[in-house]
Design an enzyme around this catalytic site. Structure first.
Site, PDB file in Angstrom:
ATOM      1  N   PHE A  77      93.790 -33.668  80.471  1.00 42.58           N
ATOM      2  CA  PHE A  77      94.673 -32.545  80.777  1.00 42.58           C
ATOM      3  C   PHE A  77      94.057 -31.672  81.875  1.00 42.58           C
ATOM      4  CE2 PHE A  77      95.840 -28.049  79.877  1.00 42.58           C
ATOM      5  CZ  PHE A  77      97.169 -28.143  80.258  1.00 42.58           C
ATOM      6  N   GLN A  78      94.827 -31.384  82.875  1.00 39.23           N
ATOM      7  CA  GLN A  78      94.405 -30.585  84.042  1.00 39.23           C
ATOM      8  C   GLN A  78      93.188 -31.186  84.734  1.00 39.23           C
ATOM      9  OE1 GLN A  78      94.225 -26.382  82.882  1.00 39.23           O
ATOM     10  NE2 GLN A  78      96.366 -26.166  83.492  1.00 39.23           N
TER      11      GLN A  78
ATOM     12  N   GLU B   6      96.490 -19.212  93.006  1.00 39.94           N
ATOM     13  CA  GLU B   6      95.199 -19.599  93.591  1.00 39.94           C
ATOM     14  C   GLU B   6      95.234 -19.632  95.116  1.00 39.94           C
ATOM     15  OE1 GLU B   6      96.713 -21.111  91.114  1.00 39.94           O
ATOM     16  OE2 GLU B   6      95.335 -21.352  89.426  1.00 39.94           O
TER      17      GLU B   6
ATOM     18  N   LYS C 169      82.869 -28.247  82.698  1.00 35.35           N
ATOM     19  CA  LYS C 169      82.788 -27.175  81.716  1.00 35.35           C
ATOM     20  C   LYS C 169      81.502 -27.245  80.891  1.00 35.35           C
ATOM     21  CE  LYS C 169      85.994 -24.850  78.561  1.00 35.35           C
ATOM     22  NZ  LYS C 169      87.317 -24.968  77.913  1.00 35.35           N
TER      23      LYS C 169
ATOM     24  N   MET D  26     111.069 -19.170 114.472  1.00 32.77           N
ATOM     25  CA  MET D  26     110.473 -20.081 115.449  1.00 32.77           C
ATOM     26  C   MET D  26     111.111 -21.468 115.374  1.00 32.77           C
ATOM     27  SD  MET D  26     108.415 -20.240 117.941  1.00 32.77           S
ATOM     28  CE  MET D  26     106.984 -19.169 118.001  1.00 32.77           C
TER      29      MET D  26
END
Lengths: 87, 550
Positions: B109-110, B47, B159, B464
């Site tokens: 969940f999630q 993502e 959802k 760096m």
């Protein structure tokens, strides 16, 4: 350390108060007191926050005015002696 | 029509023809709707890659970038990209799936608190609580992402709202009014300009965001004011202008920094006095008054008090500015410094060091690339070398993570840029540390046959950080060795990407040409000396004139 009262008129959204307090903290101000009233119609809220910081209050005011849900910000400087008497 | 179909319908109405994302449980209805949609979905491999691809698409095209992800880890992976977009003022709309409303707040969940997670890194965060709000919320998200100072907006859709029936209706969206500086402020600004004898034009990323490049260039040409740029302002000033002194700040040119420190008027245009620009703030441009032009009132006097502020659209303010009348001596002084302190390059046979010189390589690339090519970078030494040694026709040709400084930005941003500008060459310049941060996006390049070019500058170090360890931490090289890197050419080959490794200066020109001429993706792996560092460097909390020059 300067103390100020911030009076805010804002849209009544689920994140309004949370976002306001987050910005106050992140920009270096400590909250002494907070109150919120839902106005009629319920789309708006009045919020009053007492804050203190060594930083200029104008910096916080400008950041608050950037928030999408905030309509107006008014600042009052608290007279420290008066605040102590009230306490 | 259900909520998922309406979501895509609104995207289409806003001119969105492609989105970047990754499916998952809570966003499956939207992915189901995508199956029949005109909106093309580009599957990234994580993502964060999708978010950066949307950023690259937005920055290179000037349109809104759109990305999508599922709930929970989908959103947490997305969030770095959204933070980057907001920090660099890039318009991105993120659509995220959420667990069904009835499960919200139960640690399902999630499930993650998307509003709590995103408030500090987005311009605005919506969570749709009723199907009736979905359409207007999506329109509002686009309006907020693009108005004023742009940024990322997240729309979290449970959802059940994605699958629920919705009724499209006409939506009236407020158009942000044009925000113009007052005439009184313009007059104050012109008094400052006309009394100035040593002005500097300090150009930031706001010029491009405000679509004011033409107006900026016209003012610079007309006024002949010596001009410097921030990292995000690169490409805004005409690259061949004699009065352009280069980038300022921590890795700015000697000329730019000395000129700013000596000026009597600093005209900040869409810039925000970032600490990487000012060095020690109390000693920054110590003799200068400040004229600050910006769209965002919160940036004015935030770090440096402005004598005059012009708040409003830059493209409206810039044409109203007066040209200072007696700056020729100052201008000649700046031109003379530019002549004396310009970068020197070691080309091909002139370089007998046995190592490829990274600044010369990038300067050469700049000359060999076709006009209007797009460069993306990651973060680190290679990023500063690009900023110092490459020239850009337009600010939309240079894509970098400026404010947040996110390693892993460059490769996915190049994917978005290539899709938004299929007719232009796109080169991701990266380092061996950054390249590995989002290496999975080579899979996206393979899947969509994108001709993205990758110029990997490899010193087998986190260069760096190592440079700072060398300068400020007694050469205690803690955790900056990457000598166990994979074989990058074999790695690219496993994604059907051709490439080659070069180590010698004499190989540079031909290898660059092979990369540029390749019709498909190409990896040019350039090995450099691990001790090559970025100069000049202004040490932290130091005035900009006290730069180290190597």
């Amino acid at each position: 350390m300067q103390q100020h009262t911030i009076k805010i008129t804002a849209s009544n959204q689920p994140t309004t108060l949370e976002q306001l307090l987050r910005v106050v903290r992140y920009r270096g101000f400590k909250v002494d007191r907070v109150s919120m009233n839902v106005l009629t119609p319920e789309q708006m809220v009045d919020i009053q926050v007492n804050v203190q910081s060594k930083r200029p209050i104008s910096l916080l005011k400008n950041q608050l005015l950037k928030l999408v849900d905030i309509d107006a910000v008014n600042i009052q400087e608290i007279n420290i002696l008066q605040a102590q008497v009230e306490a | 029509m259900n909520g998922a179909q309406m979501t895509l319908d609104v995207l289409e109405r806003h001119g969105v023809d492609c989105v970047f994302g990754y499916p998952g449980g809570a966003i499956m209805p939207i992915y189901d709707a995508l199956y029949d949609s005109k909106v093309k979905h580009y599957l990234c491999r994580q993502e964060q890659g999708a978010a950066f691809a949307a950023l690259g698409y937005a920055k290179a095209s000037g349109k809104v970038g759109v990305c999508m992800a599922t709930s929970g880890p989908g959103v947490t992976n997305l969030i770095t990209g959204l933070a980057d977009a907001t920090a660099d003022s890039v318009p991105v709309v993120a659509i995220t799936g959420q667990v069904p409303s009835i499960l919200m707040g139960t640690d399902a969940f999630q499930e993650i608190d998307v509003l709590g997670l995103s408030l500090s890194v987005t311009k605005y965060a919506f969570q749709v609580s009723h199907a009736d709000e979905l359409e207007s919320t999506l329109h509002r998200a686009f309006e907020i992402a693009t108005s004023g100072r742009p940024g990322a907006v997240i729309v979290d859709i449970p959802k059940d709202i994605q699958v629920g029936q919705v009724n499209p209706r006409p939506v009236l969206v407020d158009t942000a009014p044009e925000y113009l500086a007052s005439q009184e402020a313009i007059e104050d600004a012109n008094r400052l300009l006309l009394s100035s004898q040593k002005p500097i034009l300090y150009v930031g990323g706001g010029v491009s965001l405000g679509n004011a490049v033409d107006e900026l260039r016209e003012f610079a040409r007309r006024s002949k004011i010596p001009t410097v740029s921030t990292l995000k302002g690169l490409g805004s000033v005409e690259k061949d202008s004699p009065d352009y002194l280069g980038m300022m700040g921590m890795h700015g040119t000697k000329t730019a920094n000395l000129a700013v420190q000596a000026c009597d008027l600093l005209i900040a245009v869409g810039a925000r006095f970032d600490d990487r620009v000012t060095g020690k703030l109390a000693e920054f441009a110590p003799h200068a008054k400040v004229l600050h032009l910006d769209i965002d009132p919160s940036e004015v006097s935030k770090l440096r008090v402005a004598n005059v502020a012009l708040l409003g659209e830059l493209k409206n303010s810039l044409p109203q500015l007066a040209s200072p009348e007696s700056i020729e001596n100052w201008r000649q002084h700046c031109l003379s410094m530019k002549q004396d302190y310009g970068f020197k390059y070691l080309l091909n046979d002139d370089n007998q060091t046995g190592f490829i010189d990274a600044p010369s390589l990038l300067n050469q690339l700049s000359y060999q690339l076709p006009a209007n090519s797009v460069i993306t970078t990651d973060v680190g030494q290679h990023q500063m070398w690009v900023a110092q040694h490459m020239q850009f026709d337009q600010p939309r040709d240079f894509l970098t993570s400026g404010a947040l400084g996110t390693m892993g930005y460059g490769l996915p941003a190049a994917i978005g840029a290539q899709l938004s500008r299929p007719d232009n060459s796109v080169v991701a310049v990266t380092g061996d540390g950054s390249f590995m941060m989002n290496i999975q996006e080579l899979g996206t390049i393979k899947r969509f046959h994108l001709p993205v070019k990758i110029l990997l500058i490899d010193n087998t170090k986190l260069g760096m950080v190592r440079q700072w360890q060398s300068l400020f931490f007694d050469k205690r090289f803690s955790e900056t060795d990457l000598s166990d890197n994979p074989d990058f050419i074999k790695l690219a080959s496993s994604f059907d990407i051709d490439g080659e490794t070069i180590t010698q200066p004499q190989e540079v020109s031909a290898a660059l040409e092979r990369m540029i001429q390749s019709e498909s993706a190409y990896l040019l792996h350039v090995k450099i000396n691990e001790d090559q560092n970025v100069w000049p460097l202004v040490p932290p909390n130091t005035a900009n004139q006290a730069m180290l020059e190597g």
